[in-house]
Design a protein around this motif. Structure first.
Motif, PDB file in Angstrom:
ATOM      1  N   PHE A 120       0.931  -1.310  -0.109  1.00 50.42           N
ATOM      2  CA  PHE A 120      -0.037   0.046   0.304  1.00 50.42           C
ATOM      3  C   PHE A 120       0.741   1.358  -0.117  1.00 50.42           C
ATOM      4  CE2 PHE A 120      -1.611   3.214   2.500  1.00 50.42           C
ATOM      5  CZ  PHE A 120      -3.165   4.123   1.811  1.00 50.42           C
ATOM      6  N   MET A 121       2.138   1.360   0.574  1.00 48.70           N
ATOM      7  CA  MET A 121       2.573   2.061   0.908  1.00 48.70           C
ATOM      8  C   MET A 121       3.648   2.679  -0.683  1.00 48.70           C
ATOM      9  SD  MET A 121       2.114   3.520   3.537  1.00 48.70           S
ATOM     10  CE  MET A 121       3.082   5.163   2.968  1.00 48.70           C
ATOM     11  N   LEU A 122       3.900   2.016  -1.312  1.00 49.26           N
ATOM     12  CA  LEU A 122       4.474   1.822  -1.908  1.00 49.26           C
ATOM     13  C   LEU A 122       3.491   2.584  -3.585  1.00 49.26           C
ATOM     14  CD1 LEU A 122       6.433  -1.454  -2.792  1.00 49.26           C
ATOM     15  CD2 LEU A 122       7.334   0.621  -2.097  1.00 49.26           C
ATOM     16  N   LEU A 123       2.354   2.027  -2.943  1.00 48.68           N
ATOM     17  CA  LEU A 123       1.405   2.079  -4.353  1.00 48.68           C
ATOM     18  C   LEU A 123       1.197   4.547  -3.732  1.00 48.68           C
ATOM     19  CD1 LEU A 123      -1.152   2.794  -6.180  1.00 48.68           C
ATOM     20  CD2 LEU A 123      -2.241   1.959  -5.273  1.00 48.68           C
ATOM     21  N   ALA A 124       1.088   4.579  -2.317  1.00 49.06           N
ATOM     22  CA  ALA A 124       0.558   5.755  -2.186  1.00 49.06           C
ATOM     23  C   ALA A 124       2.299   6.171  -2.476  1.00 49.06           C
ATOM     24  CB  ALA A 124       0.449   5.492  -0.604  1.00 49.06           C
ATOM     25  N   THR A 125       3.243   5.898  -2.441  1.00 52.13           N
ATOM     26  CA  THR A 125       3.855   6.725  -2.726  1.00 52.13           C
ATOM     27  C   THR A 125       4.315   7.124  -4.436  1.00 52.13           C
ATOM     28  OG1 THR A 125       5.690   5.944  -1.158  1.00 52.13           O
ATOM     29  CG2 THR A 125       6.691   6.964  -2.682  1.00 52.13           C
ATOM     30  N   SER A 126       3.776   6.132  -4.989  1.00 54.57           N
ATOM     31  CA  SER A 126       3.857   6.718  -6.777  1.00 54.57           C
ATOM     32  C   SER A 126       2.977   7.413  -6.960  1.00 54.57           C
ATOM     33  CB  SER A 126       3.153   5.101  -7.696  1.00 54.57           C
ATOM     34  OG  SER A 126       4.199   3.996  -7.605  1.00 54.57           O
ATOM     35  N   LEU A 127       1.292   7.759  -6.059  1.00 57.28           N
ATOM     36  CA  LEU A 127       0.077   8.549  -6.396  1.00 57.28           C
ATOM     37  C   LEU A 127       0.873   9.607  -5.987  1.00 57.28           C
ATOM     38  CD1 LEU A 127      -2.797   6.282  -4.015  1.00 57.28           C
ATOM     39  CD2 LEU A 127      -1.868   6.877  -6.817  1.00 57.28           C
ATOM     40  N   VAL A 128       1.732   9.769  -4.940  1.00 51.38           N
ATOM     41  CA  VAL A 128       2.425  11.306  -4.776  1.00 51.38           C
ATOM     42  C   VAL A 128       3.335  11.808  -5.767  1.00 51.38           C
ATOM     43  CG1 VAL A 128       3.590  12.900  -2.587  1.00 51.38           C
ATOM     44  CG2 VAL A 128       2.555  10.705  -2.107  1.00 51.38           C
ATOM     45  N   MET A 129       4.280  10.642  -5.800  1.00 50.50           N
ATOM     46  CA  MET A 129       5.574  11.422  -7.527  1.00 50.50           C
ATOM     47  C   MET A 129       4.635  12.031  -8.546  1.00 50.50           C
ATOM     48  SD  MET A 129       6.009   9.901 -10.212  1.00 50.50           S
ATOM     49  CE  MET A 129       7.111  10.750 -11.059  1.00 50.50           C
ATOM     50  N   LEU A 130       3.288  10.855  -8.671  1.00 51.02           N
ATOM     51  CA  LEU A 130       2.058  11.186 -10.225  1.00 51.02           C
ATOM     52  C   LEU A 130       1.922  13.127  -9.758  1.00 51.02           C
ATOM     53  CD1 LEU A 130       1.557   9.962 -12.694  1.00 51.02           C
ATOM     54  CD2 LEU A 130      -0.741   9.109 -10.959  1.00 51.02           C
ATOM     55  N   MET A 131       1.704  13.443  -8.218  1.00 53.55           N
ATOM     56  CA  MET A 131       1.450  14.664  -8.563  1.00 53.55           C
ATOM     57  C   MET A 131       1.984  15.654  -8.894  1.00 53.55           C
ATOM     58  SD  MET A 131      -0.574  14.297  -4.095  1.00 53.55           S
ATOM     59  CE  MET A 131      -1.012  15.685  -4.781  1.00 53.55           C
ATOM     60  N   THR A 132       3.356  15.897  -8.718  1.00 59.84           N
ATOM     61  CA  THR A 132       4.158  16.230  -9.542  1.00 59.84           C
ATOM     62  C   THR A 132       3.803  16.948 -11.095  1.00 59.84           C
ATOM     63  OG1 THR A 132       5.417  16.154  -7.515  1.00 59.84           O
ATOM     64  CG2 THR A 132       6.295  17.494  -9.122  1.00 59.84           C
ATOM     65  N   PRO A 133       3.484  15.868 -11.589  1.00 53.04           N
ATOM     66  CA  PRO A 133       3.859  16.189 -13.431  1.00 53.04           C
ATOM     67  C   PRO A 133       2.244  16.866 -13.150  1.00 53.04           C
ATOM     68  CG  PRO A 133       4.664  13.731 -13.085  1.00 53.04           C
ATOM     69  CD  PRO A 133       4.469  14.586 -11.713  1.00 53.04           C
ATOM     70  N   GLY A 134       1.083  15.876 -12.228  1.00 52.81           N
ATOM     71  CA  GLY A 134      -0.019  17.013 -12.296  1.00 52.81           C
ATOM     72  C   GLY A 134      -0.071  18.356 -12.009  1.00 52.81           C
ATOM     73  N   LEU A 135       0.950  19.005 -11.139  1.00 52.86           N
ATOM     74  CA  LEU A 135       1.106  20.351 -10.417  1.00 52.86           C
ATOM     75  C   LEU A 135       1.243  20.878 -12.410  1.00 52.86           C
ATOM     76  CD1 LEU A 135       0.345  22.505  -8.596  1.00 52.86           C
ATOM     77  CD2 LEU A 135       3.032  21.781  -7.833  1.00 52.86           C
ATOM     78  N   ALA A 136       2.137  20.247 -12.955  1.00 52.02           N
ATOM     79  CA  ALA A 136       2.890  20.556 -14.242  1.00 52.02           C
ATOM     80  C   ALA A 136       1.930  21.051 -14.919  1.00 52.02           C
ATOM     81  CB  ALA A 136       4.045  19.934 -14.801  1.00 52.02           C
ATOM     82  N   PHE A 137       1.063  20.044 -14.862  1.00 53.73           N
ATOM     83  CA  PHE A 137       0.419  19.967 -16.278  1.00 53.73           C
ATOM     84  C   PHE A 137      -0.631  21.237 -15.849  1.00 53.73           C
ATOM     85  CE2 PHE A 137       1.396  15.898 -18.005  1.00 53.73           C
ATOM     86  CZ  PHE A 137       1.594  15.881 -18.632  1.00 53.73           C
ATOM     87  N   PHE A 138      -1.377  21.044 -14.303  1.00 53.00           N
ATOM     88  CA  PHE A 138      -2.133  22.438 -14.032  1.00 53.00           C
ATOM     89  C   PHE A 138      -1.410  23.521 -14.390  1.00 53.00           C
ATOM     90  CE2 PHE A 138      -3.585  24.592 -10.655  1.00 53.00           C
ATOM     91  CZ  PHE A 138      -5.290  24.673 -10.291  1.00 53.00           C
ATOM     92  N   TYR A 139      -0.070  24.273 -14.074  1.00 53.80           N
ATOM     93  CA  TYR A 139       0.267  25.117 -14.263  1.00 53.80           C
ATOM     94  C   TYR A 139       0.533  26.021 -15.530  1.00 53.80           C
ATOM     95  CZ  TYR A 139       1.475  25.464  -9.392  1.00 53.80           C
ATOM     96  OH  TYR A 139       1.077  26.101  -7.532  1.00 53.80           O
ATOM     97  N   GLY A 140       0.779  24.581 -16.483  1.00 55.67           N
ATOM     98  CA  GLY A 140       0.829  24.815 -17.900  1.00 55.67           C
ATOM     99  C   GLY A 140      -0.408  25.576 -18.728  1.00 55.67           C
ATOM    100  N   GLY A 141      -1.453  24.631 -18.407  1.00 60.02           N
ATOM    101  CA  GLY A 141      -2.528  24.991 -19.490  1.00 60.02           C
ATOM    102  C   GLY A 141      -3.130  26.663 -18.463  1.00 60.02           C
ATOM    103  N   LEU A 142      -2.512  27.266 -17.577  1.00 57.66           N
ATOM    104  CA  LEU A 142      -3.151  28.579 -16.989  1.00 57.66           C
ATOM    105  C   LEU A 142      -2.111  29.476 -17.282  1.00 57.66           C
ATOM    106  CD1 LEU A 142      -3.842  27.406 -13.149  1.00 57.66           C
ATOM    107  CD2 LEU A 142      -5.372  28.365 -14.955  1.00 57.66           C
ATOM    108  N   VAL A 143      -1.452  29.298 -17.929  1.00 61.70           N
ATOM    109  CA  VAL A 143      -0.423  30.677 -18.547  1.00 61.70           C
ATOM    110  C   VAL A 143      -0.693  30.614 -20.387  1.00 61.70           C
ATOM    111  CG1 VAL A 143       1.701  30.104 -16.073  1.00 61.70           C
ATOM    112  CG2 VAL A 143       2.037  29.127 -18.939  1.00 61.70           C
ATOM    113  N   GLY A 144       0.386  31.407 -20.220  1.00 62.31           N
ATOM    114  CA  GLY A 144       0.558  31.206 -22.139  1.00 62.31           C
ATOM    115  C   GLY A 144       1.044  30.635 -22.679  1.00 62.31           C
ATOM    116  N   ARG A 145       0.692  30.042 -24.125  1.00 63.17           N
ATOM    117  CA  ARG A 145       1.469  29.323 -24.975  1.00 63.17           C
ATOM    118  C   ARG A 145       2.436  29.032 -24.345  1.00 63.17           C
ATOM    119  NH1 ARG A 145      -1.651  27.162 -28.493  1.00 63.17           N
ATOM    120  NH2 ARG A 145      -0.170  26.964 -29.804  1.00 63.17           N
TER     121      ARG A 145
END
Length: 401
Positions: free
Chosen positions: A9-34
């Motif tokens: 479970f903790m290995l899965l949770a670690t992987s999920l938290v890692m995925l949040m950083t690319p998710g943040l990149a997409f979130f911020y990337g869409g908010l700025v100019g192209r």
């Protein structure tokens, strides 16, 4: 020796938290100019590399090894010296310590990346790299130790289930300091260039947040379950609350408002996820939608150019989440927690307020001073004429051909 279920479970949770950083990149990337998409996304992604190296070298040791004046750890485990694959995590005694090290590393990776949304379109990459290193050394590692690693706040009785103080308050108020230091953008009317990209980022963040919050129990039990569900409930109530406010004010339901509200709810429930009841999680979600929306309005009225609302969503979300924890925590949910003000715990409530204020002031002051010092060695801000096409001027690349 190890509990294989908890370890998996903790290995899965670690992987999920890692995925949040690319998710943040997409979130911020869409908010700025192209033409600035890659610049902001790279600031998140590069933390995956730089922070991992730092965590391996000194970060884990300074956060969780020994204790110096209750503020920071020591270097006994620098470069993970003395850590064996057979060692168990002493608090839980049933997962490998290297799994705990990896899990906490993912928190360290995303926290400074959160700040980047505030100074979007204005900071040189070289200066950001210096900032990334020193912000962790001077802000993130000390607070990780103080709250989770045996420091004075933890010993005093301060609770923070998954990072309302350590992650969101520190990053959010560091973001505000950054905004005040770097000044305003040349073109502040630049619209988000891709709301679908923001939606993808939000989905990855929401998904990863289950590992962020539920994984913070460090094993699978009833607290894990309630932290998981509390996370979704708060995000859902906050997103709909923000949507309703936006709909009433703009006369149209805004998708971007829904997405922003969801992140506000996730940030706000984080410190309390494993300590409050399900109905309280719903209330926290509603309050998160209202408070964070109003915080963004304050930013606008004060003319702070927090480009992607990091202070309003993460800073105030995390800060208020700690206050809500002080109000609504109950040992009937988590016997290892505390009773908040509404359950007779006035002392605990005051501790949470003091800790939240301390984190906000500390992060703000240290960040502002740090930027002044960095600027003496390398320019922090880009030239005005570069701001609308940073991908080419800083990186020689374009997101869209």
């Amino acid at each position: 020796m190890f509990n294989t279920g908890n370890t998996a479970f903790m290995l899965l949770a670690t992987s999920l938290v890692m995925l949040m950083t690319p998710g943040l990149a997409f979130f911020y990337g869409g908010l700025v100019g192209r033409k600035n998409t890659l610049s902001i996304m790279m600031q998140s992604f590069v933390s995956l590399g730089v922070t991992t190296i730092m965590w391996f070298a000194v970060g884990y040791s300074l956060s969780f090894s020994g204790d110096v004046w209750g503020i920071i750890g020591n270097l006994n485990h620098a470069f993970l010296h003395g850590i064996k694959v057979t060692d168990v995590f002493s608090v839980n005694d049933n997962i490998p310590i290297i799994v705990f090290i990896a899990y906490q590393m993912m928190f360290a990776i995303i926290t400074p990346a959160l700040i980047t949304g505030a100074f979007a379109d204005r900071v040189k990459f070289k200066a950001y790299l210096v900032f990334l290193v020193f912000w962790q050394l001077l802000v993130y590692y000390p607070f990780t130790h103080m709250v989770w690693g045996g420091g004075f706040l933890q010993n005093w009785g301060v609770l923070d289930f998954a990072g309302g103080i350590v992650v969101h308050t520190t990053a959010g108020f560091a973001a505000l300091a950054s905004v005040l230091y770097v000044g305003k953008r040349k073109n502040r009317k630049m619209e988000p260039h891709s709301i679908p990209l923001v939606a993808l980022g939000t989905a990855l963040l929401w998904f990863g947040w289950y590992g962020f919050n539920a994984g913070s129990e460090l094993k699978v039990d009833e607290i894990t379950s309630i932290a998981f569900l509390n996370t979704d409930i708060a995000a859902s109530f906050a997103s709909i609350t923000w949507l309703i406010i936006d709909w009433k004010r703009a006369r149209k339901p805004k998708f971007l408002g829904f997405l922003t509200g969801a992140v506000a709810g996730l940030a706000t429930i984080t410190p309390a996820a494993g300590f409050v009841t399900l109905p309280v999680a719903a209330l926290i979600g509603i309050l998160a939608g209202i408070v964070c929306y109003l915080a963004v309005e304050v930013k606008v009225k004060r003319d702070w150019d927090d480009a992607l609302d990091v202070w309003g969503v993460h800073g105030m979300g995390g800060f208020m989440g700690v206050i809500f924890l002080g109000l609504f925590a109950t040992k009937s949910v988590n016997p290892n927690g505390a009773n908040g003000l509404f359950y007779g715990g006035a002392g605990f409530f005051m501790k949470e307020i003091i800790a939240a204020v301390f984190a906000a002031v500390y992060a703000f002051v240290f960040t502002y001073i740090m930027l002044i010092i960095i600027n003496k060695f390398t320019p922090v801000t880009v030239k005005k004429q570069e701001q609308e096409h940073l991908d080419e001027s800083l990186h020689g690349e374009d997101a869209y051909i």
